[in-house]
Design a protein around this motif. Structure first.
Motif, PDB file in Angstrom:
ATOM      1  N   THR A  36       0.469  -0.859  -0.055  1.00 27.41           N
ATOM      2  CA  THR A  36      -0.339   0.351  -0.254  1.00 27.41           C
ATOM      3  C   THR A  36       1.365   1.269   0.200  1.00 27.41           C
ATOM      4  OG1 THR A  36       0.247  -0.005   2.466  1.00 27.41           O
ATOM      5  CG2 THR A  36      -1.728  -1.195   1.283  1.00 27.41           C
ATOM      6  N   LEU A  37       0.605   2.578  -0.248  1.00 29.40           N
ATOM      7  CA  LEU A  37       1.082   3.855   0.014  1.00 29.40           C
ATOM      8  C   LEU A  37      -0.069   4.530   0.199  1.00 29.40           C
ATOM      9  CD1 LEU A  37       3.534   5.275  -1.680  1.00 29.40           C
ATOM     10  CD2 LEU A  37       1.509   5.619  -3.804  1.00 29.40           C
ATOM     11  N   VAL A  38       1.060   5.206   0.871  1.00 30.57           N
ATOM     12  CA  VAL A  38       1.164   6.471   1.144  1.00 30.57           C
ATOM     13  C   VAL A  38       0.757   8.189   0.808  1.00 30.57           C
ATOM     14  CG1 VAL A  38       0.469   8.244   3.770  1.00 30.57           C
ATOM     15  CG2 VAL A  38       0.304   5.771   4.218  1.00 30.57           C
ATOM     16  N   LEU A  39       0.406   8.954   0.494  1.00 30.84           N
ATOM     17  CA  LEU A  39       1.351  10.384  -0.142  1.00 30.84           C
ATOM     18  C   LEU A  39       1.408  11.355   0.712  1.00 30.84           C
ATOM     19  CD1 LEU A  39       0.033   9.646  -3.464  1.00 30.84           C
ATOM     20  CD2 LEU A  39       1.621   9.302  -3.413  1.00 30.84           C
ATOM     21  N   ALA A  40       2.044  11.645   1.207  1.00 30.47           N
ATOM     22  CA  ALA A  40       2.410  12.710   1.747  1.00 30.47           C
ATOM     23  C   ALA A  40       3.546  14.155   1.337  1.00 30.47           C
ATOM     24  CB  ALA A  40       2.461  12.675   3.574  1.00 30.47           C
ATOM     25  N   THR A  41       3.453  13.981   0.332  1.00 29.53           N
ATOM     26  CA  THR A  41       4.373  15.284  -0.511  1.00 29.53           C
ATOM     27  C   THR A  41       4.058  16.446  -1.120  1.00 29.53           C
ATOM     28  OG1 THR A  41       3.156  14.237  -2.502  1.00 29.53           O
ATOM     29  CG2 THR A  41       5.450  13.128  -1.890  1.00 29.53           C
ATOM     30  N   GLY A  42       2.770  16.598  -0.281  1.00 28.97           N
ATOM     31  CA  GLY A  42       2.137  17.861  -0.294  1.00 28.97           C
ATOM     32  C   GLY A  42       2.249  18.633  -1.273  1.00 28.97           C
TER      33      GLY A  42
END
Length: 288
Positions: A101-107
């Motif tokens: 799975t993936l968590v995107l927190a790149t803003g």
């Protein structure tokens, strides 16, 4: 293959890593070292961290995460993310990373108006959020730079803080000059305006190409569409922080505390997703 890959080392990504660590999920957080608030000297309106430097908050967060041995932090830059089998592969300058799975927190990235001197004062004397940067200007002149429907509301919000609220259109200001007491806003027609600080609303855009690479549903704001628990239109992709928001909001609420809360929600939703997969597959659901 890791349970989760987190891309982004700001408050959303760090909180997601902490939450996954506490649930004994294997995760890798990739931090490029680039942050939207990189010019901000002091963070505010964050309980127990009011006035602390953002880099110090990140350092303390990493110390917390280090206590959980299922989570790894890597200093690297991700160039591409793609689906592969029942998961994802991220190509980084330190080698590929695979995760279920993936968590995107790149803003986001702010695109400032083309006014000389504005970028040098950004995050210091010039800011976007009165909740984060208003109190320090108490009893002094505050300038609003730019036009739009937000100006009357922001004027009313700042009225109890500043001694005077001055509004200047972008076309009026030819240069922003930092001074010992704040800024001088030079005008093409008239004397410069001295202010303790300035608020403006720059345009913004995604800081990374991954939402586009993954074909995620987007909102009119340019941000990723998520539900209340941080799940995107892809069942295995979750997001938190400024890059995403629920469609009931016109734009993300830029706040360290809210970003951290969104990271926690995204990670909790991810854990629930993985647990649901285990139950559905008839795999082990009890103690290992």
């Amino acid at each position: 293959m890791h349970d989760a890959l987190i891309i982004g080392g700001g408050p959303a990504g760090l909180q997601a890593a902490l939450t996954l660590g506490r649930m004994h999920r294997t995760a890798v957080l990739v931090d490029s070292g680039r942050y939207r608030n990189s010019t901000v000297e002091h963070a505010h309106n964050f309980l127990t961290h009011d006035g602390r430097a953002p880099e110090e908050i990140r350092r303390l967060a990493r110390e917390d995460i280090a206590a959980y041995d299922t989570v790894e932090l890597r200093e690297a830059t991700v160039a591409e993310v793609r689906e592969e089998g029942e998961g994802f592969v991220a190509e980084t300058d330190a080698g590929p990373i695979r995760a279920k799975t993936l968590v995107l927190a790149t803003g986001l990235v702010d695109d400032l108006p083309d006014v000389p001197g504005l970028a040098e004062a950004w995050g210091r004397e010039v800011a976007a959020c009165p909740f984060c940067h208003g109190h320090e200007l108490a009893g002094r002149t505050i300038a609003l730079l730019g036009d739009g429907p937000h100006v009357p509301m922001q004027t009313a919000m700042l009225a109890p803080i500043g001694s005077e609220i001055v509004h200047l259109g972008l076309d009026e200001v030819t240069k922003v000059e930092r001074t010992e007491d704040g800024v001088l806003l030079h005008r093409a027609d008239g004397e410069p305006v001295a202010a303790a600080g300035v608020f403006t609303h720059p345009a913004f855009r995604q800081a990374a190409p991954f939402p586009e690479q993954l074909g995620l549903a987007m909102l009119p704001s340019g941000c990723v569409r998520i539900d209340a628990l941080g799940q995107t239109s892809h069942p295995r992709v979750f997001a938190g922080g400024d890059l995403a928001h629920v469609e009931q909001l016109p734009m993300p609420m830029a706040s360290l505390l809210l970003a951290a809360a969104a990271g926690q929600a995204a990670a909790a939703s991810l854990v629930r997703f993985l647990a649901g997969e285990a139950v559905a597959s008839g795999g082990p659901v009890g103690p290992r």
